[in-house]
Design an enzyme around this catalytic site. Structure first.
Site, PDB file in Angstrom:
ATOM      1  CB  ALA A 143      -8.116 -27.336 109.935  1.00 24.74           C
ATOM      2  N   GLY A 144     -11.710 -26.696 108.636  1.00 29.52           N
ATOM      3  CA  GLY A 144     -12.647 -25.778 109.160  1.00 29.52           C
ATOM      4  C   GLY A 144     -13.666 -26.634 110.141  1.00 29.52           C
ATOM      5  CB  VAL A 172     -17.063 -30.541 108.129  1.00 26.95           C
ATOM      6  CG1 VAL A 172     -17.150 -32.227 108.210  1.00 26.95           C
ATOM      7  CG2 VAL A 172     -18.298 -30.131 107.848  1.00 26.95           C
ATOM      8  N   GLY A 173     -14.215 -30.474 109.437  1.00 29.80           N
ATOM      9  CA  GLY A 173     -12.813 -31.149 109.711  1.00 29.80           C
ATOM     10  C   GLY A 173     -12.680 -31.194 111.284  1.00 29.80           C
ATOM     11  NE  ARG A 213     -24.739 -21.849  94.073  1.00 30.27           N
ATOM     12  CZ  ARG A 213     -25.900 -22.042  93.824  1.00 30.27           C
ATOM     13  NH1 ARG A 213     -26.223 -23.231  94.244  1.00 30.27           N
ATOM     14  NH2 ARG A 213     -26.697 -21.606  93.190  1.00 30.27           N
ATOM     15  NE  ARG A 256     -28.635 -32.876 108.293  1.00 32.85           N
ATOM     16  CZ  ARG A 256     -27.959 -32.269 107.693  1.00 32.85           C
ATOM     17  NH1 ARG A 256     -27.866 -32.622 106.489  1.00 32.85           N
ATOM     18  NH2 ARG A 256     -27.066 -31.500 108.020  1.00 32.85           N
ATOM     19  CG  HIS A 312     -25.500 -35.132 100.491  1.00 31.97           C
ATOM     20  ND1 HIS A 312     -26.160 -35.599 101.743  1.00 31.97           N
ATOM     21  CD2 HIS A 312     -24.924 -34.170 101.018  1.00 31.97           C
ATOM     22  CE1 HIS A 312     -26.055 -34.639 102.605  1.00 31.97           C
ATOM     23  NE2 HIS A 312     -25.133 -33.907 102.432  1.00 31.97           N
TER      24      HIS A 312
HETATM   25  N1  APR Z   1      -6.110 -27.551 101.107  1.00 32.18           N
HETATM   26  C1  APR Z   1      -6.348 -27.595 102.501  1.00 32.18           C
HETATM   27  N2  APR Z   1      -7.449 -27.078 102.931  1.00 32.18           N
HETATM   28  C2  APR Z   1      -8.306 -26.487 102.242  1.00 32.18           C
HETATM   29  C3  APR Z   1      -8.125 -26.207 100.645  1.00 32.18           C
HETATM   30  C4  APR Z   1      -6.912 -26.855 100.086  1.00 32.18           C
HETATM   31  N3  APR Z   1      -6.334 -26.615  98.862  1.00 32.18           N
HETATM   32  N4  APR Z   1      -8.845 -25.305 100.129  1.00 32.18           N
HETATM   33  C5  APR Z   1      -9.680 -25.006 101.149  1.00 32.18           C
HETATM   34  N5  APR Z   1      -9.243 -25.593 102.239  1.00 32.18           N
HETATM   35  C6  APR Z   1      -9.808 -25.474 103.619  1.00 32.18           C
HETATM   36  C7  APR Z   1     -10.548 -23.910 103.984  1.00 32.18           C
HETATM   37  O1  APR Z   1      -9.237 -23.298 104.553  1.00 32.18           O
HETATM   38  C8  APR Z   1     -11.196 -24.231 105.084  1.00 32.18           C
HETATM   39  O2  APR Z   1     -10.479 -24.368 106.340  1.00 32.18           O
HETATM   40  O3  APR Z   1     -11.038 -26.296 103.753  1.00 32.18           O
HETATM   41  C9  APR Z   1     -11.699 -25.766 104.911  1.00 32.18           C
HETATM   42  C10 APR Z   1     -13.242 -25.804 104.809  1.00 32.18           C
HETATM   43  O4  APR Z   1     -14.007 -25.542 105.845  1.00 32.18           O
HETATM   44  P1  APR Z   1     -15.138 -24.574 105.866  1.00 32.18           P
HETATM   45  O5  APR Z   1     -15.105 -23.400 105.107  1.00 32.18           O
HETATM   46  O6  APR Z   1     -15.449 -24.560 107.370  1.00 32.18           O
HETATM   47  O7  APR Z   1     -16.323 -25.623 105.474  1.00 32.18           O
HETATM   48  P2  APR Z   1     -16.848 -26.704 106.408  1.00 32.18           P
HETATM   49  O8  APR Z   1     -18.250 -26.256 106.938  1.00 32.18           O
HETATM   50  O9  APR Z   1     -16.082 -27.504 107.308  1.00 32.18           O
HETATM   51  O10 APR Z   1     -17.433 -27.674 105.103  1.00 32.18           O
HETATM   52  C11 APR Z   1     -16.545 -28.519 104.401  1.00 32.18           C
HETATM   53  O11 APR Z   1     -17.856 -30.457 103.822  1.00 32.18           O
HETATM   54  O12 APR Z   1     -20.111 -30.741 104.565  1.00 32.18           O
HETATM   55  C12 APR Z   1     -19.256 -30.190 103.741  1.00 32.18           C
HETATM   56  O13 APR Z   1     -20.446 -28.687 102.114  1.00 32.18           O
HETATM   57  C13 APR Z   1     -19.233 -28.854 103.116  1.00 32.18           C
HETATM   58  O14 APR Z   1     -18.067 -28.869 101.279  1.00 32.18           O
HETATM   59  C14 APR Z   1     -18.151 -28.389 102.416  1.00 32.18           C
HETATM   60  C15 APR Z   1     -17.101 -29.418 103.361  1.00 32.18           C
END
Ligand code: APR
Length: 308
Positions: free
Chosen positions: A10-11, A13-14, A82, A151, A175
């Site tokens: 739920a970051g 992108v989610g 990263r 893009r 990608h």
């Molecule tokens: N189970 C569930 N969620 C998890 C887990 C897990 N085991 N490990 C990490 N997460 C969650 C994190 O808590 C975070 O909320 O995944 C989410 C990732 O969100 P962001 O750090 O905001 O990253 P975001 O910009 O959404 O990108 C997500 O998509 O485009 C790609 O490169 C990007 O790999 C990245 C992914």
């Protein structure tokens, strides 16, 4: 009955994918994340927007995969970005662990779902999802080409001062830096871009497309793109749910197509309720064939690091 789509992670992108799906009244959404409160908070916030958006869908946030049971589509965005001091292989191993773990939990309660993978390195993580899920290859795909093409289309539209809606552009391969934008197959209102834009300018646009993700990272300073990635993921979800038979560039499993086997990489495919229903094979020039081969090779290397 409304369909259910689970978004793991739920970051940025989610949550943005969930936003598009809610705003377009597409489906019920379950957001899942390991961090307590984050999926609940973002889901409630999105749910509270439904009266204003005029949407009738439900958005919930959970830690527990029981809430995701019976999902039609599962979108995987969970993972880490990263950080300074981390090597590419460190990230690869960490995201391999995360994706393997979440996919196993999700597929156990949604065995009929189509999986759409977004976590980077996405070509590799799509393969990891296929292996971890045990699903037929056509039920697992990755999101990259829709974003990379979006893009590319935007930059072409900017160059010509036309609506991006009228630009059809085509990106293949892995990608990131290895993607293969195909100007030969790109057009504006049916007119080939090669007859509208000079080679020099087209080369610059292709270069900008290849580094499109990095351009956003450099501007944001912390974090990476999420509006266009979210929109692109939502478009793929809708193609599946609506059995739309869209021809989209997606990361699909190759089993002899383009002379490649046992690898997931970006190709044009027919997307419908069955997932990747067909892969289209187009003819390459010599240079395009070489660029595609190199791109596939760049995906195979990290796969071998993971022991595949
Ligand atoms: N189970 C569930 N969620 C998890 C887990 C897990 N085991 N490990 C990490 N997460 C969650 C994190 O808590 C975070 O909320 O995944 C989410 C990732 O969100 P962001 O750090 O905001 O990253 P975001 O910009 O959404 O990108 C997500 O998509 O485009 C790609 O490169 C990007 O790999 C990245 C992914």
């Amino acid at each position: 009955m409304r369909e259910k789509v689970t978004i793991i992670g739920a970051g940025n992108v989610g949550a943005t994918t969930a936003h598009w799906l809610m705003a377009r009244n597409t489906c019920d959404v379950v957001l899942v994340d390991v961090v307590e409160g984050i999926p609940q908070g973002k889901a409630l916030d999105l749910y509270e927007a439904t009266p204003v958006a005029g949407a009738s869908v439900k958005v919930v946030g959970e830690q527990d995969y029981a809430a995701t049971a019976g999902s039609s589509v599962v979108v995987v965005t969970a993972g880490f970005a990263r950080k300074p001091g981390m090597s590419r292989d460190d990230l690869l191993n960490m995201n391999n662990d995360v994706v393997t773990q979440v996919v196993k939990k999700a597929v156990a309660v949604s065995p009929d779902a189509i999986f759409i993978v977004v976590t980077n390195p996405v070509d590799v993580m799509t393969y990891v999802t296929w292996k971890a899920s045990g699903l037929p290859a056509e039920r697992v795909m990755g999101m990259a080409g829709v974003l990379d093409s979006a893009r590319f289309r935007t930059f072409l539209a900017m160059e010509l001062g036309v609506s991006p809606k009228d630009v059809v552009a085509f990106v293949m391969g892995g990608h990131g830096d290895q993607m293969v934008p195909l100007t030969r197959y790109s057009s504006v209102g049916g007119i080939p871009v090669e007859s509208l834009i000079s080679k020099e300018r087209l080369d610059a646009i292709v270069k900008r497309t290849r580094t499109g993700g990095g351009e956003i990272v450099n501007l944001l300073k912390s974090g990476s793109a999420y509006f266009a990635p979210g929109a692109s993921s939502a478009e793929m979800v809708e193609a599946v749910l609506g059995d739309q038979k869209r021809l989209l560039p997606v990361i699909a499993h190759l089993n002899g197509e383009y002379g490649e086997k046992d690898v997931y990489v970006g190709v044009p495919a027919l997307i419908g309720r069955g997932g990747v229903e067909k892969i289209f094979e187009i003819e390459f020039t010599k240079e395009e064939a070489e660029a595609f081969r190199n791109s596939v090779q760049a995906v195979r290397e990290p796969l071998s690091v993971l022991g595949f």
